[in-house]
Structures are given as C-alpha cells and as structure tokens.
Design a protein around this motif. Structure first.
Motif, short mmCIF file in Angstrom:
data_model
loop_
_atom_site.label_atom_id
_atom_site.label_comp_id
_atom_site.label_asym_id
_atom_site.label_seq_id
_atom_site.Cartn_x
_atom_site.Cartn_y
_atom_site.Cartn_z
N MET A 273 0.82 -1.21 0.00
CA MET A 273 0.00 0.00 0.00
C MET A 273 0.86 1.26 0.00
SD MET A 273 -2.57 1.33 2.88
CE MET A 273 -1.49 2.55 3.53
N THR A 274 0.35 2.29 -0.65
CA THR A 274 1.02 3.58 -0.68
C THR A 274 0.00 4.68 -0.44
OG1 THR A 274 2.61 2.79 -2.31
CG2 THR A 274 2.41 5.16 -2.08
N VAL B 221 -3.00 0.46 -3.99
CA VAL B 221 -2.60 -0.87 -3.55
C VAL B 221 -2.10 -1.64 -4.76
CG1 VAL B 221 -3.38 -3.01 -2.47
CG2 VAL B 221 -4.34 -0.84 -1.73
N ILE B 222 -0.98 -2.32 -4.58
CA ILE B 222 -0.47 -3.20 -5.63
C ILE B 222 -1.15 -4.54 -5.45
CG2 ILE B 222 1.57 -4.38 -6.52
CD1 ILE B 222 3.21 -2.03 -5.41
N GLY B 223 -1.69 -5.06 -6.53
CA GLY B 223 -2.33 -6.36 -6.45
C GLY B 223 -3.73 -6.34 -7.01
N ASN B 224 -4.49 -7.36 -6.68
CA ASN B 224 -5.83 -7.52 -7.23
C ASN B 224 -6.87 -6.83 -6.35
OD1 ASN B 224 -5.98 -9.20 -5.02
ND2 ASN B 224 -5.84 -11.09 -6.19
N ALA C 74 -2.67 4.66 -9.92
CA ALA C 74 -1.49 3.79 -10.09
C ALA C 74 -1.85 2.57 -10.93
CB ALA C 74 -0.95 3.35 -8.73
N GLU C 75 -3.04 2.05 -10.72
CA GLU C 75 -3.51 0.90 -11.50
C GLU C 75 -3.64 1.29 -12.98
OE1 GLU C 75 -7.71 -1.27 -11.42
OE2 GLU C 75 -6.64 -1.40 -9.51
N ILE D 251 -1.46 1.45 -18.69
CA ILE D 251 -0.93 2.26 -19.80
C ILE D 251 0.50 1.83 -20.12
CG2 ILE D 251 -0.18 4.59 -20.43
CD1 ILE D 251 -2.67 5.61 -18.90
N LEU D 252 1.32 1.63 -19.09
CA LEU D 252 2.70 1.19 -19.33
C LEU D 252 2.74 -0.19 -19.99
CD1 LEU D 252 4.51 2.38 -16.10
CD2 LEU D 252 4.82 3.24 -18.41
#
Length: 128
Positions: free
Chosen positions: A31-32, A51-54, A96-97, A102-103
């Motif tokens: 988390m950030t 949050v990174i992840g699903n 962030a998601e 996009i990246l």
C-alpha cells in the motif's frame, strides 16, 4: 491558506505512511498513501491510497484502514501538532492501476514495433 493546506497535507501524508509502514508493516506492504487532501479548516482529511495487487488486496487494505482509523488519528496527533487533528477519510486511488495498464500497453506496442522491424530487416536481407 492554500500553501499551508498543501504543506499540512503533505506532512500528514508522510507521517501516516511512516506510521502505517512501521506499525502495520505486514498488512500495508503493498500500500502507498498517494495524497492527502485537507479541508480549508484543517478538520477533515481525505487520504488517497493505492494498492499493488488484485481487487481482493484493495478490499483487504480498505477494511484494515477502516478498522484502525481511530488508532491512526491518535498516533497522528502525537506526531503532528495541530489545533485539531483532522478526521481521516480513506479513498482508494486507482491512478497507479491505470498507469500500470498504460505502461503495459506501451510495452506491448513497443514489442510489436520491434518485431515488425526485425521482420522487415529479415525480408530485406533475404532479397539481397
């Protein structure tokens, strides 16, 4: 008041991040805290997090933040001295998601272009 609001928001963001990542290390590893938008009277703060992840991870972190909101406010009041410690309202930030999507799309396009150029080079060398 605008500059003070920005400075206080940034200070709260840093302190909340430090509190979360030191006290609830295992639960908040993915988390950030991305931004804190504080009201002009400095009594309410909208805390954006990613949050990174699903989706399951997002829901898990959301439940954690809701359950520790009072503790966070109390710990924050000891680190940041203000007349009123703001009420914390947590909001998921999907930026962030979106940036990761996009990246990934840009990487796919770059790979496709590279493959196309390699195929053209092979065709040109076969013609010679």
């Amino acid at each position: 008041m605008g500059q003070r609001k920005i400075r206080v928001g940034e200070l709260i963001r840093r302190e909340l991040s430090e509190i979360l990542h030191s006290r609830w290390r295992t639960e908040t590893v993915a988390m950030t805290i991305t931004e804190v938008d504080i009201s002009p009277d400095l009594r309410n703060a909208r805390v954006y997090y990613s949050v990174i992840g699903n989706r399951e991870n997002v829901a898990k972190v959301g439940r954690l933040l809701a359950s520790i909101k009072r503790d966070l406010k109390q710990l924050l009041s000891k680190k940041v001295i203000l007349k009123y410690t703001p009420e914390l309202n947590f909001v998921f930030d999907p930026s962030a998601e979106r940036a990761m999507k996009i990246l990934a799309t840009l990487d796919e396009l770059d790979e496709a272009e590279r493959m196309e150029n390699e195929n053209k080079d092979e065709d040109n060398s076969a013609d010679n």
